[in-house]
Design a protein around this motif. Structure first.
Motif, PDB file in Angstrom:
ATOM      1  N   GLU A 171     -14.872 -22.662  19.537  1.00  0.00           N
ATOM      2  CA  GLU A 171     -15.224 -21.911  18.415  1.00  0.00           C
ATOM      3  C   GLU A 171     -16.647 -22.247  18.327  1.00  0.00           C
ATOM      4  O   GLU A 171     -17.297 -23.435  18.908  1.00  0.00           O
ATOM      5  N   SER A 172     -17.746 -21.154  18.114  1.00  0.00           N
ATOM      6  CA  SER A 172     -19.037 -21.550  17.815  1.00  0.00           C
ATOM      7  C   SER A 172     -19.652 -21.235  16.498  1.00  0.00           C
ATOM      8  O   SER A 172     -19.141 -20.214  15.972  1.00  0.00           O
ATOM      9  N   MET A 173     -20.810 -21.845  16.294  1.00  0.00           N
ATOM     10  CA  MET A 173     -21.598 -21.281  15.210  1.00  0.00           C
ATOM     11  C   MET A 173     -23.061 -20.999  15.680  1.00  0.00           C
ATOM     12  O   MET A 173     -23.735 -21.759  16.375  1.00  0.00           O
ATOM     13  N   ALA A 174     -23.385 -19.789  15.434  1.00  0.00           N
ATOM     14  CA  ALA A 174     -24.679 -19.270  15.928  1.00  0.00           C
ATOM     15  C   ALA A 174     -25.769 -19.090  14.865  1.00  0.00           C
ATOM     16  O   ALA A 174     -25.644 -18.833  13.864  1.00  0.00           O
ATOM     17  N   VAL A 175     -26.764 -19.930  15.283  1.00  0.00           N
ATOM     18  CA  VAL A 175     -28.143 -19.901  14.334  1.00  0.00           C
ATOM     19  C   VAL A 175     -29.284 -19.320  15.106  1.00  0.00           C
ATOM     20  O   VAL A 175     -29.205 -19.403  16.460  1.00  0.00           O
ATOM     21  N   MET A 176     -30.428 -18.832  14.630  1.00  0.00           N
ATOM     22  CA  MET A 176     -31.563 -18.361  15.387  1.00  0.00           C
ATOM     23  C   MET A 176     -33.051 -18.938  15.235  1.00  0.00           C
ATOM     24  O   MET A 176     -33.991 -18.613  15.600  1.00  0.00           O
ATOM     25  N   ASP A 177     -32.833 -20.257  14.629  1.00  0.00           N
ATOM     26  CA  ASP A 177     -34.200 -21.015  14.649  1.00  0.00           C
ATOM     27  C   ASP A 177     -33.726 -22.527  14.556  1.00  0.00           C
ATOM     28  O   ASP A 177     -32.677 -22.787  14.090  1.00  0.00           O
ATOM     29  N   GLY A 178     -34.758 -23.212  14.748  1.00  0.00           N
ATOM     30  CA  GLY A 178     -34.750 -24.577  14.747  1.00  0.00           C
ATOM     31  C   GLY A 178     -34.355 -25.337  13.524  1.00  0.00           C
ATOM     32  O   GLY A 178     -33.493 -26.188  13.394  1.00  0.00           O
ATOM     33  N   ILE A 179     -34.832 -24.778  12.407  1.00  0.00           N
ATOM     34  CA  ILE A 179     -34.609 -25.319  11.046  1.00  0.00           C
ATOM     35  C   ILE A 179     -33.220 -25.032  10.785  1.00  0.00           C
ATOM     36  O   ILE A 179     -32.641 -25.955  10.338  1.00  0.00           O
TER      37      ILE A 179
END
Length: 234
Positions: free
Chosen positions: A27-35
């Motif tokens: 399972e993965s959780m994706a985010v697009m920036d460091g914060i």
């Protein structure tokens, strides 16, 4: 199955990682920036973190630094640094707290091998008795422990090179080449007493015989078993 946080500001890279992790059963959780990565890591427990070296807000090194400075969640979670910069040094990354580097682009088999190596849920299941059978190896080599040790040393090198080989077969959808490579790998597994790997090889062959599509999921399981076997070899 592991839970992975992946942070990357490139939508194509992010999609590739999530799809690749899903194929391997994670399972993965994706985010697009460091914060967003920092906030997610402070809010949820993950089995593995994948942080891009360059992201808006905070880069991967800065994100990991803030996670490690926090006494709560993910303070000791294994973390991979992803980058398209081949000049980034693996030793330097490890000194900053990363367990390894994903150099982009990366093939599916090589990525799955990294997961098998660093996901605790996978690594913890590897026990020598489960993946290596000394009696079986002795029976194949006439009971000579010196021969077994020599063959297993060669086998370890073969397993180290396997992810890149499998990626080449996948890139060209080379079913015949893959089938031949599995045949040779099966012989090595037999001589070295690696029955679990033999079962994984049989599963990939079964998929090749039964389906027209490329056996991504079966290959992911094969790579996981290969890494278990490699760890047991020492």
């Amino acid at each position: 199955m592991g839970k992975i946080l992946v942070a990357d500001d490139n939508p194509l890279s992010l999609n590739f990682f999530c799809e690749a992790f899903a194929v391997a059963g994670h399972e993965s959780m994706a985010v697009m920036d460091g914060i967003a990565a920092r906030e997610a890591a402070l809010d949820q427990q993950f089995d593995l973190l994948v942080l891009d070296a360059r992201m808006p807000g905070l880069d991967g090194v800065a994100v990991l630094g803030k996670i490690r400075a926090n006494t709560g969640l993910n303070q000791s979670t294994p973390t991979l640094l992803s980058t398209a910069d081949a000049a980034l040094d693996r030793t330097a990354a490890r000194s900053q707290g990363f367990v390894d580097i994903i150099y982009k682009p990366i093939g599916l088999a090589a990525l799955h091998a990294l997961l098998a190596r660093h996901l605790p849920a996978t690594a913890d299941r590897a026990r020598t008795g489960d993946v290596l059978d000394d009696d079986l190896a002795a029976a194949k080599t006439g009971g000579d422990a010196t021969i077994v040790a020599a063959l297993r040393g060669l086998f370890a090198s073969e397993l180290d090179a396997l992810p890149d080989e499998l990626d080449r077969f996948s890139a060209t959808v080379d079913r015949e080449g893959l089938y031949d490579r599995l045949h040779r790998l099966d012989a090595s597994a037999g001589f070295c007493g690696a029955p679990a790997l033999g079962k994984s090889i049989a599963a990939v062959r079964e998929r090749l015989d039964a389906e027209a599509s490329w056996p991504h999921a079966a290959l992911a399981e094969l790579l996981s078993t290969c890494m278990d076997t490699r760890r047991a070899l020492g």
